[in-house]
Design a protein around this motif. Structure first.
Motif, PDB file in Angstrom:
ATOM      1  N   MET A   1    -116.753 -12.912-186.319  1.00 13.65           N
ATOM      2  CA  MET A   1    -116.400 -13.962-185.719  1.00 13.65           C
ATOM      3  C   MET A   1    -116.911 -13.743-184.249  1.00 13.65           C
ATOM      4  N   THR A   2    -117.354 -14.831-183.648  1.00 13.12           N
ATOM      5  CA  THR A   2    -118.110 -14.679-182.610  1.00 13.12           C
ATOM      6  C   THR A   2    -116.902 -14.572-181.106  1.00 13.12           C
ATOM      7  N   LYS A   3    -117.517 -13.725-180.374  1.00 12.95           N
ATOM      8  CA  LYS A   3    -116.485 -13.259-179.189  1.00 12.95           C
ATOM      9  C   LYS A   3    -116.729 -14.539-178.265  1.00 12.95           C
ATOM     10  N   ILE A   4    -115.608 -14.870-177.875  1.00 16.31           N
ATOM     11  CA  ILE A   4    -115.534 -16.161-177.059  1.00 16.31           C
ATOM     12  C   ILE A   4    -115.475 -15.477-175.670  1.00 16.31           C
ATOM     13  N   LYS A   5    -116.297 -15.857-174.574  1.00 18.60           N
ATOM     14  CA  LYS A   5    -116.361 -15.126-173.530  1.00 18.60           C
ATOM     15  C   LYS A   5    -115.698 -16.106-172.215  1.00 18.60           C
ATOM     16  N   HIS A   6    -116.016 -17.199-172.379  1.00 11.03           N
ATOM     17  CA  HIS A   6    -115.569 -18.304-171.366  1.00 11.03           C
ATOM     18  C   HIS A   6    -114.290 -19.108-171.923  1.00 11.03           C
ATOM     19  N   HIS A   7    -113.260 -19.001-171.274  1.00  8.77           N
ATOM     20  CA  HIS A   7    -112.014 -19.674-171.679  1.00  8.77           C
ATOM     21  C   HIS A   7    -111.662 -20.904-170.433  1.00  8.77           C
ATOM     22  N   LEU A   8    -110.407 -21.289-171.147  1.00 10.54           N
ATOM     23  CA  LEU A   8    -109.993 -22.558-170.161  1.00 10.54           C
ATOM     24  C   LEU A   8    -109.343 -21.829-169.111  1.00 10.54           C
ATOM     25  N   THR A   9    -109.098 -22.658-168.031  1.00 11.42           N
ATOM     26  CA  THR A   9    -108.270 -22.416-166.737  1.00 11.42           C
ATOM     27  C   THR A   9    -107.055 -22.280-166.918  1.00 11.42           C
ATOM     28  N   ASP A  10    -106.050 -21.776-166.097  1.00  7.89           N
ATOM     29  CA  ASP A  10    -104.666 -21.847-166.213  1.00  7.89           C
ATOM     30  C   ASP A  10    -104.267 -23.249-166.139  1.00  7.89           C
ATOM     31  N   GLN A  11    -104.771 -23.871-164.979  1.00  7.87           N
ATOM     32  CA  GLN A  11    -104.886 -25.295-164.710  1.00  7.87           C
ATOM     33  C   GLN A  11    -104.736 -26.386-165.796  1.00  7.87           C
ATOM     34  N   LEU A  12    -105.923 -26.090-166.786  1.00  9.46           N
ATOM     35  CA  LEU A  12    -106.000 -26.866-167.865  1.00  9.46           C
ATOM     36  C   LEU A  12    -105.062 -26.651-168.893  1.00  9.46           C
ATOM     37  N   LEU A  13    -104.536 -25.440-169.081  1.00  5.79           N
ATOM     38  CA  LEU A  13    -103.739 -25.048-170.016  1.00  5.79           C
ATOM     39  C   LEU A  13    -102.263 -25.523-169.733  1.00  5.79           C
ATOM     40  N   MET A  14    -101.992 -25.399-168.359  1.00  2.00           N
ATOM     41  CA  MET A  14    -100.856 -25.960-167.933  1.00  2.00           C
ATOM     42  C   MET A  14    -100.653 -27.736-168.024  1.00  2.00           C
ATOM     43  N   GLY A  15    -101.854 -28.263-167.724  1.00  2.00           N
ATOM     44  CA  GLY A  15    -101.791 -29.663-167.929  1.00  2.00           C
ATOM     45  C   GLY A  15    -101.813 -30.188-169.116  1.00  2.00           C
ATOM     46  N   TYR A  16    -102.448 -29.311-170.341  1.00  2.00           N
ATOM     47  CA  TYR A  16    -102.296 -29.767-171.594  1.00  2.00           C
ATOM     48  C   TYR A  16    -100.794 -29.508-172.114  1.00  2.00           C
ATOM     49  N   ALA A  17    -100.321 -28.451-171.808  1.00  2.00           N
ATOM     50  CA  ALA A  17     -98.755 -28.066-172.020  1.00  2.00           C
ATOM     51  C   ALA A  17     -97.835 -29.243-171.563  1.00  2.00           C
ATOM     52  N   ALA A  18     -97.982 -29.856-170.248  1.00  2.00           N
ATOM     53  CA  ALA A  18     -97.244 -30.572-169.670  1.00  2.00           C
ATOM     54  C   ALA A  18     -97.642 -32.120-170.006  1.00  2.00           C
ATOM     55  N   GLY A  19     -98.706 -32.330-170.829  1.00  2.00           N
ATOM     56  CA  GLY A  19     -99.162 -33.627-171.443  1.00  2.00           C
ATOM     57  C   GLY A  19     -99.704 -34.480-170.029  1.00  2.00           C
TER      58      GLY A  19
END
Length: 216
Positions: A1-19
């Motif tokens: 499996m390819t190692k992912i180096k660049h991830h989502l920011t906390d702000q994007l993850l929180m925004g996604y979780a909050a809709g």
């Protein structure tokens, strides 16, 4: 499996979780999460925190037909499901993206936009736009800046720019501070999923002229 180096920011993850993210951003986030164990775990943590907050909120009355109206929207396709599903190995596109394209890469209707690059704009709400990009190996996206936020997720191949190298599963989060010239690596064409909430800021005359027709 390819190692992912660049991830989502906390702000994007929180925004996604909050809709609270635009539909176009939701699609890119869900597609990345379906490929990335780390971001999937982080999202689960944010959703758990959100659940605890909701549990403490006083209930409010809703219309008696609220559930039926919501289900009707889902049935008609007016509301799309962009929840992250695990990426299946058979195919280039993860499950959230396949539902928008109605299939995998062979079903994409590419439209050339110059320099060998092709795109397909996906239908989403108008507060942001999202497109698939096909960048031939060795080709470049013209030098540009950003008037807002751009999320670029690599699905196949890789590209390099002034910041770093981005391979399959990596996501680049660009804002007004970044000016760059993404170049697809040699060896394999680069396929990306890119969402923007404002037009790009191209520096060259010809790309600025083409921008109106490419709607990017």
């Amino acid at each position: 499996m390819t190692k992912i180096k660049h991830h989502l920011t906390d702000q994007l993850l929180m925004g996604y979780a909050a809709g609270t993210l635009p539909e176009a951003f939701n699609l890119v986030v869900a597609t990345h999460i379906s490929m990335c164990d780390d971001c999937r775990a982080a999202l689960a943590a944010y959703e758990a925190v959100g659940g605890e907050v909701i549990a403490e909120v006083d209930p409010i009355d809703v219309a008696e037909d609220a559930l039926a109206a919501t289900m009707a929207l889902i049935e008609t396709g007016a509301v799309k499901d962009v929840r992250p599903k695990l990426h299946k190995a058979n195919g280039v596109f993860p499950a959230p993206l396949q539902e928008y394209v109605k299939g995998d890469i062979e079903g994409v209707k590419w439209r050339k936009i110059g320099g060998g690059v092709s795109q397909m704009i996906l239908p989403t709400s108008k507060d942001a736009s999202v497109r698939l990009l096909h960048i031939p190996a060795g080709a470049a996206i013209p030098d540009h800046g950003h008037r807002g936020t751009e999320l670029t997720l690599v699905l196949q191949g890789a590209f390099v720019d002034e910041e770093d190298r981005f391979g399959a599963g990596d996501i680049e989060v660009a804002n007004e501070d970044l000016n760059h010239t993404p170049v697809a690596e040699m060896g394999e064409d680069c396929i990306c999923l890119a969402a923007t909430d404002a037009p790009l800021k191209f520096h060259g005359l010809i790309p600025r002229i083409a921008q109106r027709f490419a709607r990017i």
